[in-house]
Design a protein around this motif. Structure first.
Motif, PDB file in Angstrom:
ATOM      1  N   THR A 290       0.820  -1.211   0.000  1.00 32.47           N
ATOM      2  CA  THR A 290       0.000   0.000   0.000  1.00 32.47           C
ATOM      3  C   THR A 290       0.854   1.261   0.000  1.00 32.47           C
ATOM      4  OG1 THR A 290      -1.875  -1.055   1.124  1.00 32.47           O
ATOM      5  CG2 THR A 290      -1.674   1.344   1.327  1.00 32.47           C
ATOM      6  N   ILE A 291       1.803   1.329   0.920  1.00 34.19           N
ATOM      7  CA  ILE A 291       2.621   2.536   1.042  1.00 34.19           C
ATOM      8  C   ILE A 291       3.457   2.770  -0.211  1.00 34.19           C
ATOM      9  CG2 ILE A 291       4.579   3.552   2.288  1.00 34.19           C
ATOM     10  CD1 ILE A 291       3.368   2.482   4.858  1.00 34.19           C
ATOM     11  N   ALA A 292       3.972   1.694  -0.787  1.00 32.81           N
ATOM     12  CA  ALA A 292       4.749   1.826  -2.019  1.00 32.81           C
ATOM     13  C   ALA A 292       3.895   2.423  -3.133  1.00 32.81           C
ATOM     14  CB  ALA A 292       5.303   0.469  -2.438  1.00 32.81           C
ATOM     15  N   HIS A 293       2.651   1.960  -3.227  1.00 39.03           N
ATOM     16  CA  HIS A 293       1.755   2.469  -4.269  1.00 39.03           C
ATOM     17  C   HIS A 293       1.301   3.898  -3.988  1.00 39.03           C
ATOM     18  CE1 HIS A 293       1.325  -0.617  -7.228  1.00 39.03           C
ATOM     19  NE2 HIS A 293       0.985  -1.547  -6.348  1.00 39.03           N
ATOM     20  N   VAL A 294       1.135   4.239  -2.720  1.00 39.02           N
ATOM     21  CA  VAL A 294       0.766   5.622  -2.395  1.00 39.02           C
ATOM     22  C   VAL A 294       1.850   6.572  -2.889  1.00 39.02           C
ATOM     23  CG1 VAL A 294       0.467   7.290  -0.526  1.00 39.02           C
ATOM     24  CG2 VAL A 294      -0.715   5.086  -0.423  1.00 39.02           C
ATOM     25  N   HIS A 295       3.094   6.239  -2.640  1.00 47.44           N
ATOM     26  CA  HIS A 295       4.199   7.065  -3.136  1.00 47.44           C
ATOM     27  C   HIS A 295       4.197   7.110  -4.656  1.00 47.44           C
ATOM     28  CE1 HIS A 295       5.930   7.889   0.703  1.00 47.44           C
ATOM     29  NE2 HIS A 295       6.237   6.630   0.974  1.00 47.44           N
ATOM     30  N   GLU A 296       3.891   5.968  -5.277  1.00 44.01           N
ATOM     31  CA  GLU A 296       3.845   5.912  -6.743  1.00 44.01           C
ATOM     32  C   GLU A 296       2.751   6.818  -7.290  1.00 44.01           C
ATOM     33  OE1 GLU A 296       3.086   2.621 -10.290  1.00 44.01           O
ATOM     34  OE2 GLU A 296       2.313   2.278  -8.266  1.00 44.01           O
ATOM     35  N   MET A 297       1.552   6.709  -6.714  1.00 34.46           N
ATOM     36  CA  MET A 297       0.417   7.484  -7.203  1.00 34.46           C
ATOM     37  C   MET A 297       0.598   8.978  -6.973  1.00 34.46           C
ATOM     38  SD  MET A 297      -1.216   5.136  -8.598  1.00 34.46           S
ATOM     39  CE  MET A 297      -2.646   6.053  -9.153  1.00 34.46           C
ATOM     40  N   LYS A 298       1.375   9.341  -5.975  1.00 39.41           N
ATOM     41  CA  LYS A 298       1.664  10.751  -5.724  1.00 39.41           C
ATOM     42  C   LYS A 298       2.918  11.215  -6.460  1.00 39.41           C
ATOM     43  CE  LYS A 298      -0.627  11.402  -1.280  1.00 39.41           C
ATOM     44  NZ  LYS A 298      -0.483  11.945   0.096  1.00 39.41           N
ATOM     45  N   ALA A 299       3.487  10.313  -7.263  1.00 36.02           N
ATOM     46  CA  ALA A 299       4.701  10.604  -8.040  1.00 36.02           C
ATOM     47  C   ALA A 299       5.859  11.015  -7.141  1.00 36.02           C
ATOM     48  CB  ALA A 299       4.427  11.693  -9.082  1.00 36.02           C
ATOM     49  N   ASP A 300       5.871  10.475  -5.937  1.00 35.58           N
ATOM     50  CA  ASP A 300       6.953  10.761  -4.992  1.00 35.58           C
ATOM     51  C   ASP A 300       7.901   9.559  -5.002  1.00 35.58           C
ATOM     52  OD1 ASP A 300       8.556  11.740  -3.017  1.00 35.58           O
ATOM     53  OD2 ASP A 300       6.899  12.323  -1.703  1.00 35.58           O
ATOM     54  N   LEU A 301       8.651   9.439  -6.112  1.00 37.68           N
ATOM     55  CA  LEU A 301       9.468   8.246  -6.318  1.00 37.68           C
ATOM     56  C   LEU A 301      10.620   8.147  -5.328  1.00 37.68           C
ATOM     57  CD1 LEU A 301       9.570   8.096 -10.222  1.00 37.68           C
ATOM     58  CD2 LEU A 301       7.914   7.118  -8.628  1.00 37.68           C
ATOM     59  N   GLU A 302      11.197   9.274  -4.968  1.00 37.21           N
ATOM     60  CA  GLU A 302      12.331   9.249  -4.044  1.00 37.21           C
ATOM     61  C   GLU A 302      11.925   8.685  -2.679  1.00 37.21           C
ATOM     62  OE1 GLU A 302      14.359  12.938  -3.730  1.00 37.21           O
ATOM     63  OE2 GLU A 302      14.912  13.023  -5.850  1.00 37.21           O
ATOM     64  N   LYS A 303      10.774   9.138  -2.171  1.00 42.18           N
ATOM     65  CA  LYS A 303      10.302   8.623  -0.891  1.00 42.18           C
ATOM     66  C   LYS A 303       9.917   7.145  -1.008  1.00 42.18           C
ATOM     67  CE  LYS A 303       8.595  12.790   1.455  1.00 42.18           C
ATOM     68  NZ  LYS A 303       7.398  13.441   2.048  1.00 42.18           N
ATOM     69  N   GLY A 304       9.340   6.783  -2.145  1.00 40.59           N
ATOM     70  CA  GLY A 304       8.962   5.396  -2.352  1.00 40.59           C
ATOM     71  C   GLY A 304      10.164   4.472  -2.366  1.00 40.59           C
ATOM     72  N   LEU A 305      11.181   4.850  -3.099  1.00 37.40           N
ATOM     73  CA  LEU A 305      12.399   4.038  -3.171  1.00 37.40           C
ATOM     74  C   LEU A 305      13.090   3.974  -1.811  1.00 37.40           C
ATOM     75  CD1 LEU A 305      13.824   5.226  -6.613  1.00 37.40           C
ATOM     76  CD2 LEU A 305      12.936   2.944  -6.055  1.00 37.40           C
ATOM     77  N   ALA A 306      13.123   5.095  -1.123  1.00 36.12           N
ATOM     78  CA  ALA A 306      13.750   5.130   0.198  1.00 36.12           C
ATOM     79  C   ALA A 306      13.010   4.221   1.177  1.00 36.12           C
ATOM     80  CB  ALA A 306      13.772   6.562   0.729  1.00 36.12           C
ATOM     81  N   PHE A 307      11.675   4.239   1.099  1.00 33.55           N
ATOM     82  CA  PHE A 307      10.859   3.385   1.975  1.00 33.55           C
ATOM     83  C   PHE A 307      11.134   1.914   1.697  1.00 33.55           C
ATOM     84  CE2 PHE A 307       6.930   0.828   2.133  1.00 33.55           C
ATOM     85  CZ  PHE A 307       6.746   0.790   3.502  1.00 33.55           C
ATOM     86  N   LEU A 308      11.155   1.525   0.427  1.00 37.99           N
ATOM     87  CA  LEU A 308      11.372   0.127   0.081  1.00 37.99           C
ATOM     88  C   LEU A 308      12.772  -0.341   0.466  1.00 37.99           C
ATOM     89  CD1 LEU A 308       9.568  -0.049  -3.377  1.00 37.99           C
ATOM     90  CD2 LEU A 308       8.835  -1.077  -1.221  1.00 37.99           C
ATOM     91  N   GLN A 309      13.744   0.507   0.270  1.00 33.99           N
ATOM     92  CA  GLN A 309      15.112   0.146   0.650  1.00 33.99           C
ATOM     93  C   GLN A 309      15.255   0.000   2.160  1.00 33.99           C
ATOM     94  OE1 GLN A 309      17.302   3.332  -1.183  1.00 33.99           O
ATOM     95  NE2 GLN A 309      17.390   2.334  -3.200  1.00 33.99           N
ATOM     96  N   LYS A 310      14.620   0.896   2.889  1.00 28.14           N
ATOM     97  CA  LYS A 310      14.704   0.878   4.344  1.00 28.14           C
ATOM     98  C   LYS A 310      14.029  -0.354   4.939  1.00 28.14           C
ATOM     99  CE  LYS A 310      13.442   3.630   8.428  1.00 28.14           C
ATOM    100  NZ  LYS A 310      12.764   4.874   8.898  1.00 28.14           N
ATOM    101  N   THR A 311      12.962  -0.794   4.306  1.00 20.25           N
ATOM    102  CA  THR A 311      12.160  -1.893   4.869  1.00 20.25           C
ATOM    103  C   THR A 311      12.389  -3.233   4.173  1.00 20.25           C
ATOM    104  OG1 THR A 311      10.300  -1.323   3.403  1.00 20.25           O
ATOM    105  CG2 THR A 311      10.353  -0.275   5.581  1.00 20.25           C
TER     106      THR A 311
END
Length: 231
Positions: free
Chosen positions: A202-223
């Motif tokens: 869910t969180i990965a897709h929320v970042h995707e849908m908001k076009a916030d790729l940097e936060k999305g990638l950072a979240f996935l790497q961190k977790t």
């Protein structure tokens, strides 16, 4: 959940299988989901809900077509035949009917049976998860959300696997474009269980849908260490 079986071992293995299904895991101590399903049949060859679980998982997995796979056809027939000869509860009968309809391609009617179960048994995790996946295949975003929303008040923090149910709900919120709320609910679920795959999804897709790729990638790497084993 009360079953029409005298085998305590079959019930324990049923719970272990359901736990793995909901949490996206294969527990090696049980031989994974396949090992559990095999041992359920050994513990009680006439356990109808064991067939409901194994047949339902095969159908949800979509890897074996019921119209072509003879072994799956035989397992479905065994389930239906046993259901006709045993004194099952109304709840068990509805589970059987749901799987039978799913096998015939009537996923909408299958979901209706699972919803019927949830009306009187909101903590029936098998019905909830099967319905959730069925709505995903049907592309019914609102039902993905609302099916879980209807029963969520019954899932207290002390209820086993309640955080995973919140994760399922977060995915429904995402699918219906409630991105901020989806992020909040998924974050709450991850605070309880960091390895919840649906909430990570869910969180990965929320970042995707908001076009916030940097936060999305950072979240996935961190977790990554938490969710990598879930896929």
């Amino acid at each position: 959940m009360t079953f029409s079986t005298t085998s305590n071992e079959a019930c324990k293995l049923f719970d272990a299988t359901l736990h793995q299904y909901v949490t996206w895991t294969n527990d090696a101590t049980f031989g994974g989901i396949e090992g559990c399903l095999s041992n359920i049949k050994s513990a009680d060859p006439d356990f109808v809900m064991g067939y409901v679980l194994s047949n339902g998982l095969e159908l949800i997995g979509t890897g074996r077509p019921p119209l072509l796979d003879k072994e799956l056809q035989n397992d479905l027939k065994t389930m239906s035949d046993l259901a006709k000869t045993q004194s099952l509860t109304e709840r068990e009968q509805s589970h059987v009917a749901a799987v039978e309809n799913f096998a015939k391609g009537n996923i909408v009617k299958a979901a209706a049976f699972w919803e019927e179960i949830l009306q009187s048994h909101p903590l029936d995790l098998l019905a909830l998860k099967f319905a959730h996946d069925a709505y995903f295949y049907l592309g019914q975003q609102m039902q993905i959300r609302d099916s879980v929303a209807r029963v969520l008040p019954h899932w207290t923090p002390k209820t086993p696997l309640s955080s995973y149910v919140k994760g399922m709900y977060s995915f429904g919120l995402l699918e219906t474009n409630f991105y901020d709320q989806a992020f909040k609910v998924a974050s709450e679920a991850l605070a309880i269980e960091p390895k919840d795959g649906w909430s990570v999804h869910t969180i990965a897709h929320v970042h995707e849908m908001k076009a916030d790729l940097e936060k999305g990638l950072a979240f996935l790497q961190k977790t990554e260490k938490n969710w990598k084993v879930r896929w």
